[in-house]
Design a protein around this motif. Structure first.
Motif, short mmCIF file in Angstrom:
data_model
loop_
_atom_site.label_atom_id
_atom_site.label_comp_id
_atom_site.label_asym_id
_atom_site.label_seq_id
_atom_site.Cartn_x
_atom_site.Cartn_y
_atom_site.Cartn_z
N LEU A 122 57.25 61.87 80.98
CA LEU A 122 58.25 62.19 79.98
C LEU A 122 59.54 61.43 80.25
CD1 LEU A 122 57.75 66.07 79.84
CD2 LEU A 122 56.58 64.31 78.50
N ASP A 123 60.30 61.22 79.17
CA ASP A 123 61.59 60.54 79.29
C ASP A 123 62.64 61.50 79.85
OD1 ASP A 123 60.27 58.47 78.09
OD2 ASP A 123 61.23 58.71 76.13
N ALA A 208 65.88 62.40 73.57
CA ALA A 208 64.95 61.39 74.05
C ALA A 208 63.71 61.38 73.17
CB ALA A 208 64.56 61.67 75.51
N GLY A 209 63.26 60.19 72.79
CA GLY A 209 62.07 60.12 71.96
C GLY A 209 61.49 58.72 71.91
N GLY A 210 60.25 58.58 72.35
CA GLY A 210 59.57 57.30 72.24
C GLY A 210 60.19 56.18 73.04
N GLY A 211 60.71 56.50 74.22
CA GLY A 211 61.27 55.45 75.07
C GLY A 211 62.68 55.06 74.73
N ARG A 212 63.33 55.75 73.81
CA ARG A 212 64.72 55.49 73.45
C ARG A 212 65.44 56.81 73.24
NH1 ARG A 212 63.53 51.18 74.92
NH2 ARG A 212 64.04 49.11 74.06
N LEU A 259 68.90 56.55 79.30
CA LEU A 259 67.52 57.02 79.15
C LEU A 259 66.62 56.30 80.14
CD1 LEU A 259 65.73 58.79 77.05
CD2 LEU A 259 64.82 56.55 76.52
N ARG A 260 65.81 57.06 80.83
CA ARG A 260 64.83 56.50 81.77
C ARG A 260 63.44 56.86 81.25
NH1 ARG A 260 67.71 57.50 87.69
NH2 ARG A 260 69.71 56.54 87.10
N PRO A 261 62.79 55.93 80.59
CA PRO A 261 61.48 56.23 79.99
C PRO A 261 60.45 56.59 81.06
CG PRO A 261 62.40 54.19 79.10
CD PRO A 261 63.24 54.55 80.28
N GLY A 273 49.63 66.63 73.15
CA GLY A 273 50.16 65.31 72.84
C GLY A 273 51.22 64.94 73.85
N ALA A 274 51.74 63.77 73.73
CA ALA A 274 52.78 63.30 74.65
C ALA A 274 54.11 63.91 74.24
CB ALA A 274 52.85 61.79 74.65
#
Length: 278
Positions: A122-123, A208-212, A259-261, A273-274
């Motif tokens: 998770l991010d 945080a969502g989808g790497g951003r 953000l740290r993906p 789900g993720a």
């Protein structure tokens, strides 16, 4: 028995006091399916020491959202999150963050997920003082609901008083809507200016969502919000408070979140789900 099957179960004292039955059920399930060391800290310092002495065991926390936040913050400062995974059994009145991240409801389902689930990356939002945000960030901090005290032992009189209050409410004019507070904030996303101090801001949210990080700046009901996706978000201005998950921090004059993906792992059901942007 592999190290993966060896657990360190840290049970928050508030969970033990508020819902001892759910704690007992969780312990029974975890101890029945693994080699589990049970820790019963009495306060934050003992909680931190228990996690620090985890060795090769997988840490499992039993408690509410604040317990999860405390564990992630401690493990982040220990620079362990990138390699390991945390598991949780939500117990307590405030567990919505854990459920939003994908942790099942109920002590049995959550404990079985600890044993049979899979790790999801998770991010994580991290500020310059090593504070962490798992879910939503709101600026300024929204006021929480006001608790209404109830009188004990009033018997039928309390019912009568309630009826009279209801009648008075029905005949009284509706109170005016509270004025919306505005703030002067400067918001930058990856160095791009979204709003400056010369424009009033009602609210800023970061998620945080989808790497951003998804950033939304609201100036008012009659203007479209300004939105952006970025890795770094900086907010500055007059003293402001912010709500990060369940915690309120401030006042501060400037704060930067990065953000740290995929920075941390949480054990979730294999069919989940993720959740949480991982």
């Amino acid at each position: 028995m592999s190290a993966h099957d060896q657990l360190l179960v840290v049970i928050d004292p508030v969970a033990r006091r508020n819902d001892g039955e759910s704690v007992r059920i969780a312990k029974d399930v975890l101890c029945g399916g693994s080699e589990a060391k049970i820790c019963l800290p009495e306060g934050p310092e003992e909680f931190a020491r228990a996690l620090a002495r985890r060795g090769s065991r997988r840490p499992v926390v039993v408690g509410d959202d604040r317990t999860l936040l405390r564990a992630v913050a401690l493990l982040h400062r220990d620079r362990w999150l990138g390699d390991g995974a945390l598991a949780m059994v939500p117990v307590g009145p405030s567990v919505e963050l854990a459920h939003a991240l994908g942790v099942p409801r109920g002590a049995v389902a959550a404990a079985r997920t600890v044993l049979d689930g899979v790790v999801r990356r998770l991010d994580l939002l991290v500020d310059e003082s090593d504070g962490v945000v798992l879910g939503d960030l709101a600026i300024p901090a929204a006021a929480g609901p006001v608790a209404v005290p109830t009188a004990n032992g009033a018997g039928g009189a309390s019912v009568w008083n309630t009826c009279r209050s209801l009648v008075r409410t029905l005949v009284r004019p509706a109170p005016p809507a509270p004025a919306v507070r505005t703030h002067r904030l400067r918001v930058e996303a990856d160095g791009v200016l979204l709003t400056d101090l010369d424009r009033l801001v009602e609210a800023v949210t970061v998620r945080a969502g989808g790497g951003r990080a998804e950033v939304t700046v609201r100036h008012g009901a009659h203007t479209e919000p300004v939105m952006a996706r970025a890795l770094t978000v900086t907010v500055s201005g007059a003293d402001f408070r912010y709500r990060a998950d369940a915690l309120i921090t401030g006042p501060v004059r400037t704060r930067t979140w990065t953000l740290r993906p995929g920075a941390w792992g949480l054990t979730l059901p294999s069919t989940a789900g993720a959740a949480g942007g991982g």
